[in-house]
Structure formats: C-alpha cells, structure tokens
Design an enzyme around this catalytic site. Structure first.
Site, PDB file in Angstrom:
ATOM      1  N   ASP A 147     -14.653  19.118  18.518  1.00 31.72           N
ATOM      2  CA  ASP A 147     -15.829  19.659  18.298  1.00 31.72           C
ATOM      3  C   ASP A 147     -16.895  18.815  18.998  1.00 31.72           C
ATOM      4  O   ASP A 147     -16.345  17.605  20.132  1.00 31.72           O
ATOM      5  CB  ASP A 147     -16.410  18.914  17.322  1.00 31.72           C
ATOM      6  CG  ASP A 147     -17.394  20.444  16.979  1.00 31.72           C
ATOM      7  OD1 ASP A 147     -18.028  21.254  17.537  1.00 31.72           O
ATOM      8  OD2 ASP A 147     -17.701  20.888  15.645  1.00 31.72           O
ATOM      9  N   ASP A 202     -22.236  28.268  16.868  1.00 34.03           N
ATOM     10  CA  ASP A 202     -21.497  28.781  15.996  1.00 34.03           C
ATOM     11  C   ASP A 202     -21.362  29.989  15.303  1.00 34.03           C
ATOM     12  O   ASP A 202     -22.763  30.502  15.476  1.00 34.03           O
ATOM     13  CB  ASP A 202     -21.056  28.310  15.236  1.00 34.03           C
ATOM     14  CG  ASP A 202     -20.559  26.336  14.520  1.00 34.03           C
ATOM     15  OD1 ASP A 202     -20.527  25.998  15.564  1.00 34.03           O
ATOM     16  OD2 ASP A 202     -21.191  25.399  13.594  1.00 34.03           O
TER      17      ASP A 202
END
Length: 579
Positions: A147, A202
C-alpha cells in the site's frame, strides 16, 4: 559534486537494468482478500474458516487460489526489526496459517505498506524492505499487496522498486501487487517492478463507485498484459451494496478489463446467487484468456429519457471537482447536524461507522434513529465557520479531508489544520469549497456502452451495458467496432448460442444490466460429398491424361518398329545387289 553526480547516474543505470523476474502473473490473479468485508476485524480463526470455505465451495477449481490477509495483521517490530504479528488476533503467528493454506492447495498473501505505517496505523515496510521480504519468504508467503499510506511524500518510483528487488532476492516467487492508487501514472512504469498495480483509489460497494473505478482503469488499457496487470481494486460482489444485476455487470467489467479477480465478501456465508456470478467459468475464461489483451470501452451512447424523468439515488460517492453550479454540488447544513445533498433524502455519512480514516459518501438519511451504528452519529457533523472545518460527531477528533490531501475523493482524517481540511460554505450557492473546488455528489451517466476485447484464436469479447436508470436499447455495428466476417455468438451469462448477423446486434437492457458475448470465428464445416466429387473429378482427369500419354507412346512405338523393319529390308536388298 562530481562524485555525487556519478553516484546518482550509477543508481539510475543500475535501476534501468533491473526487471522483476518471478514468472508470475501470466494471467490476472484470482483469490480472496479480507479487507472489503472485514477490514481490521480479522483473526486466525477467520482465516482458517475462509480457507476451508474456499476449499469446499469449488472456487479453487475455477481458478481462485490466493488467500490474502490485508491490513491489521501486524502489531510491532522486535529488537531485530522483524515484523511481529498481532498476538491477540494471531496468537500462533502467520506461518501456521500459510502452511494450512498450502495443505489445502491454496497460496497465501500478506499486506504491507511502502510507508512508515500502514493505512490502519500498523508498522509499515519503508526502510525495512529487505527484512520484511526475507520474513515473508521464511514464512512461505506467496503474495504481497503493498500500500501507499504514510509515505513521507517520497515519490513512488523511489519506494516501490526497493521492495520489488528485495522480494526478487529472496529466491522465492512472491506475487507483487503494487497498491499505489494510480498516482504518478503508475501504469506507465510499474510493469518493470510489479505483477499488478492499482490504477485507482479504493472501491466502495455501490454502483457509482464501481463505474467510476472502472472508468479510471480503462484509460491505461495499453499497459496491461501477461506478467503485469492494471488493478481497479477488489471485487464487491456479495457484500450487499448492489443488486444481483449490478454485481453481474461489475464482474463482467472486471473480466473484460483483465482485472484481478479478488473476492471481497464473506466466503464462509456464500449464497447461491453470489456463487453463480463468481463461479461462471465462461466469464472467467475471458478474464484468463492467454492473449492477455485488456478490453476497453469503445462506444458510449446517450439514452433518450422521458420528459418527466427524475433521477433517484440511494447513495453516491463524493469527490471534489471544478465548480459548475449543478445540483450535485448544492449542500444544506441542518440544525440536526446533517449535511444533505440537493437530493434532500441523502445525508453525508461515514460508511458503517468505520472508526479509522475512511472515504465519506452520501446515503439515505437516518439521523435520530438510534438503531443505526453509533446511534446515527455517523451522519452528524459540526461545521465551524470560524475555523472552516467539518468535524465528525461520531469522533470529534476527525475532520472532513481530501483523500491523501490530493483527492478527488474525500475522507475523515485526524484534525490537524491542514489546508485540505478547510471548507468554505457559501450559504447563497450552497456550495462547500476547498482548494478552489466544490464537493460533489457523483451521479451515474444515463448512457449505454459497448466494451470490446481481443481474445486468442481471433475471437472477441463484447460487453454491452446500460449505465442508466431506465430501460434502454443498445445497438452495435460489427464493422463500426472493427469486427468483420462470420462468427458464432455466445451469451456468457445465459450460456446459450445466439444468431449472428453481419449487420450487428441490438438488445434492450433493464437499468444497470448487461449482456456479455463471445464471438468465435466461424469455421466452414467439412462437406464430404463435395470432397468425393472433387476427388472423383481429379482422378478422372488423371486417368484421362495417363491414357492419352499411354496411347501416344504406343503409337510412337509402332512407328519406330515399322521404321526399323523398313530399314532392315532396304539393307538386305542392297546386300543382294552387291552379290
């Protein structure tokens, strides 16, 4: 100075010579991940149960092979800087789970972050790439999702290659999934370092979010292929925020786009309708096609709407975009602490009362109903005209902020006075502005679309969808989209063959529905009778030719024989005269 420049140039040369070499990602990865459904509510038992469920469901047989543990599994580092799993959630550590997955024929994945902390505040891998890569290899890990939070504003190109090299040097093939949110045109350079790369922020479990995500991903279709794939985030199929029809379209778009198929629902409670989507082998075959060419949107047509049409929304994504004066940018701050969009039935909320930084959206208002999470405080906000901040009533230490300080989506984040947390509310225009842009509720386009993808053996995948909220007829002309010739046509959801016509195809679709077609070149069937006739004619011609040749040669033979006899008689006559 010369020495510094030399070192800098040398580092560039060395990096230019590096290329990920793990033999993975020949087709897009398939598996399951904890985040979309469980976020930080994970445990050793959940992972074991999910491994068993994936094994029993039959999903392994259709290609889902990765069990991926997302954020919140780690807690600290020991005295040797080795990453330590959360002792409460994973009292036996990670390796026994890896071994259990392997014993069931599955592969195991973990999560980390190219920053000092993960997005949930756990220890990140920035500066510890080698230590963590070696630990993952030691545990037998097969996959790493990496990430982008708390990255100290260091460029991605200076962070992600380090973990790639560290994983490569372990000698263990570990699938490297770069979760970089699509910044810095990641698709243009990531294939050198990773097996997949996020092209977007996201996803959320709703129609508008899903479409926005796939639209962003579509831009980079040329950079995807065997060994490295564009990643528009994980699947939401089965999580309950969309209808079955919308999930079917969601899965179809991911399939034709050659996106990773990573399940994000609770597979221990998999219902038949969800499994029907996730286990459709004909649709999966499009995604896993060996040619590996990402399909793309090639046609968009406006839907003719009734004069009295009024859009109805149940929820929407929020973004900051250029101000345009439209209703989607009008907001009303109420005495009940609500912030409502121009669609008065939708309130700004923190989805599911998630207690750490999360994207904010609008949903049906329920303020005053204490049966909702946090007694509905997740829809209550305090706007300070003095400080220009919007605090959450659920957690006053959190403020409305621009996602990653860049946007375009918005989130809650610890209040710290940064510019991206300052909002100007104009009571006349009812706009909320930050950094010169307006907070906007995204509304789905009323269009039909055609997506096309090339497949091996000169076949095509064609996806026709209705993005609108009314029934719509969509039409595709084959030549218009570059398809010529005769084809067999297959409906991949109804699993039946359709009649192919050269002119094209027309279909009427209900709102948010799609039809997914596969076109296979028509091969002319073998005609045995014609074959026999052709062979017979050929043999007849051969026999005739041979007969003629034989006849000519025979005649020539008789002529020669007659000539020889004549010569012999002449010779004998001469001999007699001489005597």
């Amino acid at each position: 100075m010369e020495k510094i420049n030399f070192i800098f140039l040398l580092s560039i040369i060395l990096r230019a010579g590096y290329c990920l070499d793990n033999g993975l990602g020949i087709t897009p990865q398939m598996g399951w991940n904890t985040w979309n459904k469980f976020q930080c509510n994970i445990s050793e038992q959940l992972i074991r149960d999910s491994i068993d469920a994936l094994n029993k469901s039959g999903l392994i047989e259709v290609g889902y092979k990765y069990i991926n543990l997302d954020d919140c599994w780690q807690s600290s580092r020991d005295s040797n800087n080795k990453i330590v799993p959360d002792p409460k959630a994973f009292p036996n550590g990670i390796k026994p789970l890896v071994d259990y997955a392997h014993s069931k024929g599955l592969l195991f994945g973990l999560y980390s972050d190219a920053g000092t902390k993960t997005c949930a505040g756990r220890p990140g891998s920035l500066g510890y790439e080698v230590e963590d890569a070696n630990t993952y290899a030691e545990w037998g890990v097969d996959y790493l999702k990496y990430d982008n939070c708390f990255n100290n504003d260091i460029k991605s190109i200076d962070r992600y290659p380090k973990m790639s090299e560290a994983l490569n040097k372990t000698g263990r093939p570990i699938f490297y999934s770069i979760c970089q949110w699509g910044e810095e045109e990641v698709a243009t350079w990531a294939k050198k370092y990773g097996n997949s790369w996020r092209t977007t922020g996201d996803i959320s479990d709703n129609w508008n979010s899903m479409l926005r995500i796939i639209d962003l991903n579509d831009k980079w279709y040329n950079y995807s292929g065997p060994g490295g794939w564009n990643d528009p985030d994980m699947l939401e199929v089965g999580n309950g925020g969309m209808t079955w029809t919308e999930y079917k379209t969601h899965f179809s778009l991911w399939a034709i786009s050659k996106a990773p198929l990573i399940i994000g629902c609770d597979i221990t409670k998999l219902d038949d309708k969800t499994k029907e989507i996730l286990a459709n082998t004909e649709v999966i075959a499009i995604n896993q096609d060996k040619l590996g060419k990402q399909g793309r949107k090639i046609k968009s047509t406006n839907i003719t709407l009734p004069d009295d049409y009024e859009p109805t929304l149940t929820e929407s994504e929020l973004e900051i975009v250029d101000c345009n004066g439209k209703n989607e940018q009008k907001w009303y701050i109420g005495e009940d602490l609500s912030i409502k969009n121009n669609n008065k039935d939708l309130c700004m909320e923190i989805p599911n009362c998630v207690d750490f930084d999360t994207k904010v959206k609008t949903k049906a208002c329920h303020i005053g109903d204490k049966s909702y999470c946090s007694e509905s405080k997740n829809q209550m906000w305090v706007y300070s005209s003095e400080n220009k901040t919007i605090h959450s009533s659920m957690d006053p230490s959190k403020c409305l902020d621009i996602y990653n300080s860049k946007g375009p989506s918005v989130q809650t984040f610890p209040c710290d006075g940064r510019e991206s947390q300052k909002w100007e509310y104009d009571i006349n225009s009812h706009t909320l502005k930050t950094k010169g842009k307006c907070l906007t509720s995204l509304v789905s386009s009323e269009v039909t679309e055609v997506w096309v993808g090339n497949l091996e053996n000169d076949s095509y995948a064609v996806l026709i969808l209705n993005r609108g909220s009314v029934n719509a007829t969509a039409e595709v002309n084959w030549e218009e989209i570059g398809i010529e010739g005769e084809y067999k046509m297959r409906d991949l959801w109804d699993k039946k063959n359709l009649v192919f016509t050269k002119d094209g195809y027309k279909v009427t679709l209900s709102p948010h529905d799609c039809i997914f077609l596969k076109l296979i070149p028509e091969v002319k069937s073998f005609n045995f009778i014609v074959f026999i006739i052709v062979i017979s004619i050929f043999l007849f011609i051969v026999i005739c030719v041979l007969s003629i040749v034989f006849y000519i040669r025979k005649r020539q033979g008789k002529s020669i024989e007659s000539s020889n006899i004549g010569s012999k008689l002449v010779e004998e006559s001469r001999n007699e005269n001489e005597q």
